[in-house]
Scaffold this active site. Structure first.
Site: not given
Ligand code: DX5
Ligand code: ZN
Length: 218
Positions: A10, A37, A39, A68, A70, A144-146, A175-176, A197-198
């Site tokens: 991501s 992502d 948003m 994606h 959102m 909302g956030f990684g 995802d997440g 992502g991270s």
């Protein structure tokens, strides 16, 4: 379900100041998709990027763009994301009031159609669109956030949706909070596309991070 898993980094977690370089680096590092992502600051409490950025980075790589959305509503701007270079367009079951129509629009644009479920949304929300999707994306964090922690309670949902898919040609993406600690349980539960992502964009050796994820998934 295909034995080999796909890794979809991501770019939310990448260095936006050098986005093109970051995408070239994950491509060189063996990524299967670029997970983008989008948003809108309304459906998700963050505002990231849209069609102009997607068309700018489209020139950088031939990797599939796994977009994606959102955003709510998503339907009015689907064609813009298709024109910008998306290959897979995933909308949220919780956004728009006409999910089936949105999925039909995505396919009519010649793109693969995906549907995503937030953690609180039950599998029954997609029971009647299994014939209209190419990918189901299960959120294991609230959008909302990684860098958030993996929600282990979603493992049961992954198993349930894997069984709902049966032998249909549908990818199950998660995802997440995916990292070397969580990926094995997610793959065992039935996922075959993993967004990270991270876990990918940390440190400098993205290739090693991707390799470590594949190894941990095996
Ligand atoms: C969250 C995004 C996720 C997130 C994943 O709203 O949809 O794709 O970027 O980031 P990590 O892998 O760091 O949890
Ligand atoms: Zn995502």
């Amino acid at each position: 379900m295909s034995a080999t898993i796909k890794i979809a980094p991501s770019i939310l977690a990448s260095d936006f100041a050098k986005l093109g370089e970051e995408i070239r680096a994950i491509e060189a590092g063996g990524a299967d998709y670029v997970h983008i992502d989008v948003m809108d600051g309304h459906f998700a409490p963050n505002l990231t990027f849209g069609p102009p950025v997607i068309s700018a980075i489209r020139k950088v790589t031939d990797l599939p763009f796994d977009v994606h959305l959102m955003i709510d509503p998503a339907q009015p701007s689907l064609a813009q994301y298709a024109d910008a270079g998306a290959d897979i367009i995933t909308v949220h079951a919780e956004a728009d009031i006409h999910l089936d129509r949105s999925l039909q629009v995505i396919r009519s644009l010649g793109k693969k159609a995906g549907v995503s479920l937030n953690p609180a949304t039950p599998p029954s929300a997609i029971e009647y669109v299994l014939g209209s999707v190419d990918q189901i994306l299960i959120m294991t964090v609230n959008p909302g956030f990684g860098g958030q922690s993996f929600m282990t309670g979603q493992l049961e949902k992954i198993r349930t949706i894997r069984s709902m898919i049966g032998d249909r040609p549908i990818d199950l993406e998660v995802d997440g909070g995916i990292n070397t600690e969580t990926i094995a349980a997610v793959v065992k539960a039935g996922a075959n596309v993993l967004v990270a992502g991270s876990a990918v964009f940390s440190g400098r050796d993205y290739a090693k991070n991707i390799e470590d994820l594949r190894h941990a998934a095996a």
